[in-house]
Design a protein around this motif. Structure first.
Motif, PDB file in Angstrom:
ATOM      1  N   HIS A  21      14.966  -3.748   7.765  1.00  0.00           N
ATOM      2  CA  HIS A  21      13.768  -2.931   7.566  1.00  0.00           C
ATOM      3  C   HIS A  21      13.676  -1.837   8.625  1.00  0.00           C
ATOM      4  N   ALA A  22      13.975  -2.184   9.872  1.00  0.00           N
ATOM      5  CA  ALA A  22      13.944  -1.183  10.941  1.00  0.00           C
ATOM      6  C   ALA A  22      14.956  -0.074  10.653  1.00  0.00           C
ATOM      7  N   THR A  23      16.138  -0.441  10.202  1.00  0.00           N
ATOM      8  CA  THR A  23      17.145   0.552   9.847  1.00  0.00           C
ATOM      9  C   THR A  23      16.653   1.420   8.708  1.00  0.00           C
ATOM     10  N   ASP A  24      16.023   0.809   7.709  1.00  0.00           N
ATOM     11  CA  ASP A  24      15.475   1.575   6.588  1.00  0.00           C
ATOM     12  C   ASP A  24      14.437   2.583   7.052  1.00  0.00           C
ATOM     13  N   MET A  25      13.589   2.195   8.016  1.00  0.00           N
ATOM     14  CA  MET A  25      12.576   3.110   8.542  1.00  0.00           C
ATOM     15  C   MET A  25      13.253   4.294   9.247  1.00  0.00           C
ATOM     16  N   GLN A  26      14.284   4.002  10.027  1.00  0.00           N
ATOM     17  CA  GLN A  26      15.023   5.078  10.695  1.00  0.00           C
ATOM     18  C   GLN A  26      15.633   6.023   9.666  1.00  0.00           C
ATOM     19  N   ASP A  27      16.181   5.471   8.585  1.00  0.00           N
ATOM     20  CA  ASP A  27      16.766   6.298   7.537  1.00  0.00           C
ATOM     21  C   ASP A  27      15.725   7.167   6.859  1.00  0.00           C
ATOM     22  N   LEU A  28      14.516   6.631   6.611  1.00  0.00           N
ATOM     23  CA  LEU A  28      13.459   7.407   5.988  1.00  0.00           C
ATOM     24  C   LEU A  28      12.965   8.527   6.893  1.00  0.00           C
ATOM     25  N   LEU A  29      12.987   8.296   8.185  1.00  0.00           N
ATOM     26  CA  LEU A  29      12.582   9.343   9.129  1.00  0.00           C
ATOM     27  C   LEU A  29      13.615  10.447   9.272  1.00  0.00           C
ATOM     28  N   ALA A  30      14.881  10.114   9.001  1.00  0.00           N
ATOM     29  CA  ALA A  30      15.966  11.106   9.161  1.00  0.00           C
ATOM     30  C   ALA A  30      15.910  12.168   8.082  1.00  0.00           C
ATOM     31  N   GLY A  57       8.927   4.814  -3.061  1.00  0.00           N
ATOM     32  CA  GLY A  57       8.113   3.723  -3.598  1.00  0.00           C
ATOM     33  C   GLY A  57       8.916   2.450  -3.772  1.00  0.00           C
ATOM     34  N   PHE A  58      10.136   2.592  -4.274  1.00  0.00           N
ATOM     35  CA  PHE A  58      10.997   1.432  -4.474  1.00  0.00           C
ATOM     36  C   PHE A  58      11.330   0.771  -3.138  1.00  0.00           C
ATOM     37  N   GLU A  59      11.639   1.579  -2.135  1.00  0.00           N
ATOM     38  CA  GLU A  59      11.982   1.035  -0.812  1.00  0.00           C
ATOM     39  C   GLU A  59      10.846   0.187  -0.255  1.00  0.00           C
ATOM     40  N   PHE A  60       9.614   0.698  -0.353  1.00  0.00           N
ATOM     41  CA  PHE A  60       8.486  -0.048   0.200  1.00  0.00           C
ATOM     42  C   PHE A  60       8.139  -1.267  -0.645  1.00  0.00           C
ATOM     43  N   GLN A  61       8.334  -1.184  -1.950  1.00  0.00           N
ATOM     44  CA  GLN A  61       8.096  -2.375  -2.782  1.00  0.00           C
ATOM     45  C   GLN A  61       9.134  -3.446  -2.455  1.00  0.00           C
ATOM     46  N   GLU A  62      10.363  -3.031  -2.243  1.00  0.00           N
ATOM     47  CA  GLU A  62      11.416  -3.977  -1.873  1.00  0.00           C
ATOM     48  C   GLU A  62      11.086  -4.657  -0.539  1.00  0.00           C
ATOM     49  N   GLN A  63      10.595  -3.878   0.416  1.00  0.00           N
ATOM     50  CA  GLN A  63      10.231  -4.459   1.707  1.00  0.00           C
ATOM     51  C   GLN A  63       9.029  -5.395   1.577  1.00  0.00           C
ATOM     52  N   ALA A  64       8.049  -5.021   0.759  1.00  0.00           N
ATOM     53  CA  ALA A  64       6.899  -5.905   0.533  1.00  0.00           C
ATOM     54  C   ALA A  64       7.377  -7.225  -0.072  1.00  0.00           C
ATOM     55  N   MET A 103       0.835  -1.206   0.000  1.00  0.00           N
ATOM     56  CA  MET A 103       0.000   0.000   0.000  1.00  0.00           C
ATOM     57  C   MET A 103       0.866   1.251   0.000  1.00  0.00           C
ATOM     58  N   MET A 104       1.905   1.252   0.818  1.00  0.00           N
ATOM     59  CA  MET A 104       2.749   2.443   0.899  1.00  0.00           C
ATOM     60  C   MET A 104       3.550   2.649  -0.384  1.00  0.00           C
ATOM     61  N   SER A 105       3.883   1.579  -1.099  1.00  0.00           N
ATOM     62  CA  SER A 105       4.653   1.723  -2.335  1.00  0.00           C
ATOM     63  C   SER A 105       3.834   2.371  -3.441  1.00  0.00           C
ATOM     64  N   VAL A 106       2.515   2.250  -3.370  1.00  0.00           N
ATOM     65  CA  VAL A 106       1.662   2.846  -4.397  1.00  0.00           C
ATOM     66  C   VAL A 106       0.902   4.071  -3.897  1.00  0.00           C
ATOM     67  N   SER A 107       1.209   4.526  -2.682  1.00  0.00           N
ATOM     68  CA  SER A 107       0.581   5.733  -2.160  1.00  0.00           C
ATOM     69  C   SER A 107       1.055   6.943  -2.960  1.00  0.00           C
ATOM     70  N   ALA A 108       0.418   8.061  -2.747  1.00  0.00           N
ATOM     71  CA  ALA A 108       0.791   9.285  -3.475  1.00  0.00           C
ATOM     72  C   ALA A 108       2.275   9.589  -3.311  1.00  0.00           C
ATOM     73  N   ARG A 109       2.781   9.511  -2.099  1.00  0.00           N
ATOM     74  CA  ARG A 109       4.199   9.828  -1.887  1.00  0.00           C
ATOM     75  C   ARG A 109       5.094   8.744  -2.480  1.00  0.00           C
TER      76      ARG A 109
END
Length: 175
Positions: free
Chosen positions: A166-175, A73-80, A59-65
Motif C-alpha cells: 500500500h505504501a508503494t502504491d501511494m508513492q506511485d500515485l504521487l509520482a 477508484g479501483f486502487e482505493f477499492q482494492e486497498q479497502a 471514501m477515496m474510491s467513491v470520491s469525485a476523482r
C-alpha cells in the motif's frame, strides 16, 4: 475553507499515529511473559487502525476523482478490500486469544470527518505517511510476538506485506 480541509484530512493521520503511540510504551518495555490480555490490547489497536483505513480507502474510491479516474477508484477499492481482510484476520485472532473484538472504537477523530472535496494529492500524501506508520507498527508487533506467539507473528507478517505494498502504491500515485 482550505484550512478546514487540511485539518480534517490530518485527522486520519492523527488517528493512525495516536493508535500506534498508545501501545509504544508497552512495546518498548523490557520483555515479559506473554499474556493473552496484553496481546489482545495490542491487536485491538491494530484492528482499530484497519477499521480507520477501510473507512478512508472506501471514501477515496467513491470520491469525485476516484469515480472520474477508474484506475484511482479501483486502487482505493482494492486497498479497502485488503484492509477489510486484515480487519477480519485480526478480529479472528483476538477471538482465538479469548477476547472480544471492538468494532466501534471510541475516540477516533477521522471517522465522521472525511472531506470528499479535500485536496486529493494531499490525501494521498497523508495516506503514505499513515501507511509508513502502520508498517512500523506491524514491524514492532512482529518483533514483540516473534518469540512468544508464532501464529500471531505469521498473521502479522502477511498483513505487513500488504501494508508495504500500500505504501508503494501511494508513492506511485504521487509520482
Amino acid at each position: 475553507m482550505a484550512d478546514t480541509m487540511v485539518s480534517t484530512d490530518n485527522l486520519f493521520l492523527r488517528d493512525v499515529v495516536a493508535l500506534r503511540s498508545s501501545v509504544q510504551e508497552f512495546l518498548a518495555a523490557p520483555s515479559r511473559p506473554a499474556h493473552a490480555d496484553d496481546a489482545i490490547s495490542l491487536l485491538q489497536a491494530a484492528l482499530t487502525i484497519e477499521i480507520v483505513c477501510v473507512w478512508r480507502y472506501t471514501m477515496m474510491s467513491v470520491s469525485a476523482r476516484g469515480l472520474r479516474e477508474e484506475r484511482v477508484g479501483f486502487e482505493f477499492q482494492e486497498q479497502a478490500n485488503d484492509e477489510r481482510k486484515h480487519t477480519r484476520m485480526v478480529a479472528e485472532r483476538i477471538e482465538q486469544l479469548g477476547g472480544v473484538p471492538n468494532f466501534q472504537p471510541k475516540g477516533l477523530m477521522s471517522g465522521l470527518a472525511m472531506d470528499y472535496n479535500a485536496d486529493f494529492d494531499g490525501m494521498i500524501a497523508q495516506n503514505l505517511k499513515a501507511e509508513q506508520s502502520v508498517v512500523e507498527y506491524y514491524t514492532d508487533l512482529i518483533n514483540h510476538f516473534h518469540d512468544s506467539d508464532p501464529q500471531t507473528t505469521a498473521m502479522l507478517e502477511i498483513i505487513l506485506q500488504d501494508e508495504e505494498d500500500h505504501a508503494t502504491d501511494m508513492q506511485d500515485l504521487l509520482a
